[in-house]
Design a protein around this motif. Sequence first.
Motif, PDB file in Angstrom:
ATOM      1  N   GLU A   1       0.843  -1.196   0.000  1.00  6.18           N
ATOM      2  CA  GLU A   1       0.000   0.000   0.000  1.00  6.18           C
ATOM      3  C   GLU A   1       0.885   1.255   0.000  1.00  6.18           C
ATOM      4  O   GLU A   1       0.599   2.236  -0.680  1.00  6.18           O
ATOM      5  CB  GLU A   1      -0.914   0.008   1.233  1.00  6.18           C
ATOM      6  N   HIS A   2       1.961   1.205   0.771  1.00  6.72           N
ATOM      7  CA  HIS A   2       2.886   2.333   0.853  1.00  6.72           C
ATOM      8  C   HIS A   2       3.540   2.600  -0.501  1.00  6.72           C
ATOM      9  O   HIS A   2       3.701   3.773  -0.895  1.00  6.72           O
ATOM     10  CB  HIS A   2       3.943   2.034   1.915  1.00  6.72           C
ATOM     11  N   LEU A   3       3.905   1.558  -1.202  1.00  4.40           N
ATOM     12  CA  LEU A   3       4.565   1.717  -2.497  1.00  4.40           C
ATOM     13  C   LEU A   3       3.585   2.182  -3.568  1.00  4.40           C
ATOM     14  O   LEU A   3       3.964   2.918  -4.484  1.00  4.40           O
ATOM     15  CB  LEU A   3       5.210   0.387  -2.904  1.00  4.40           C
ATOM     16  N   GLY A   4       2.340   1.791  -3.451  1.00  2.00           N
ATOM     17  CA  GLY A   4       1.327   2.213  -4.415  1.00  2.00           C
ATOM     18  C   GLY A   4       1.218   1.257  -5.586  1.00  2.00           C
ATOM     19  O   GLY A   4       2.145   0.495  -5.896  1.00  2.00           O
ATOM     20  N   ALA A   5       0.071   1.317  -6.259  1.00  2.00           N
ATOM     21  CA  ALA A   5      -0.226   0.347  -7.310  1.00  2.00           C
ATOM     22  C   ALA A   5       0.807   0.372  -8.433  1.00  2.00           C
ATOM     23  O   ALA A   5       1.279  -0.679  -8.887  1.00  2.00           O
ATOM     24  CB  ALA A   5      -1.626   0.597  -7.874  1.00  2.00           C
ATOM     25  N   ALA A   6       1.180   1.555  -8.887  1.00  2.00           N
ATOM     26  CA  ALA A   6       2.143   1.637  -9.990  1.00  2.00           C
ATOM     27  C   ALA A   6       3.507   1.120  -9.565  1.00  2.00           C
ATOM     28  O   ALA A   6       4.188   0.404 -10.319  1.00  2.00           O
ATOM     29  CB  ALA A   6       2.261   3.085 -10.474  1.00  2.00           C
ATOM     30  N   GLY A   7       3.921   1.457  -8.345  1.00  2.00           N
ATOM     31  CA  GLY A   7       5.209   0.985  -7.848  1.00  2.00           C
ATOM     32  C   GLY A   7       5.235  -0.514  -7.661  1.00  2.00           C
ATOM     33  O   GLY A   7       6.237  -1.177  -7.983  1.00  2.00           O
TER      34      GLY A   7
END
Length: 285
Positions: free
Chosen positions: A252-258
């Motif tokens: 979640e911290h990194l995010g979907a694109a990451g």
Amino acid sequence: MTSLPARAGRRCHNALNPLHSTVYFSPDFAKELAGVGVEDNNAAYFAGRAAAMGAVGPGVITATFYNFNQELVARHVPAVWRTASPETVLAARLRAADSTLRRLLGEEAAASDLMAEAAGLALRAAEACTPHARPLYAAHADLPVPEQPHLAYWHAATLLREHRGDGHLAALIGAGLDPLEALVSHTATGKGMSPRWILATRGWRRADWDAASGRLRGRGLLDGEGALTEAGVKLRQELEETTDRLDAAPYEHLGAAGVERLTEVGRVFLGAALGAGAFPADLNG
């Protein structure tokens, strides 16, 4: 409520974790540990994975590794620490990771911009890992991040692996699966290690395996042929879903694109490692 696609974190883990694990199957690891006096393969693994926690005893290793017979652990621990200190073992393990990744991936890939990108993404994900009730993750989080990109990537993969693993143990306990029942049911999914590998490396006997299988049959989780029943399949699916939930924070911290990018790049490196023969051919069968 998650902002990620279903099982995105699990897919990312599945791309990173095997590359981390290559070190423990590597002849470089055996060579480096033998070089500091630890020649037994079991002792090398126990020391190599536990060293971040310090000179712990067999009970701590049995608790945190979960699926080993404590009789096997106690044959090597704490004696192994009289041969090589945790600091010595950690240095040997890092040297083994260095030579293993260079050999499997190639010098160019190990030093590439793609590797630096992967390391940055994985380290960013690990920023959201938390130490509470996660002893193996917490111990590794106290270690310094290596400067070289391929070692920083391996270190970050270690953090993410142990964070998820610590959570998975909580899920296993919640499901009422003891160490060998967890192994038997995982093998029955077709994704775990073969019984031959488990019995050879985890310290269990065939009678122990058969007894665990009997307990699973008694709960209606395994059929007479050793395959998962419908209830067994459901339980294993629920285990993974619980593990996903407990391990959601870094992704979640990194995010979907990451997460998508880290998964993509991780698969590139993992594919190269598998193509170079990183694991024994009979590990899963």
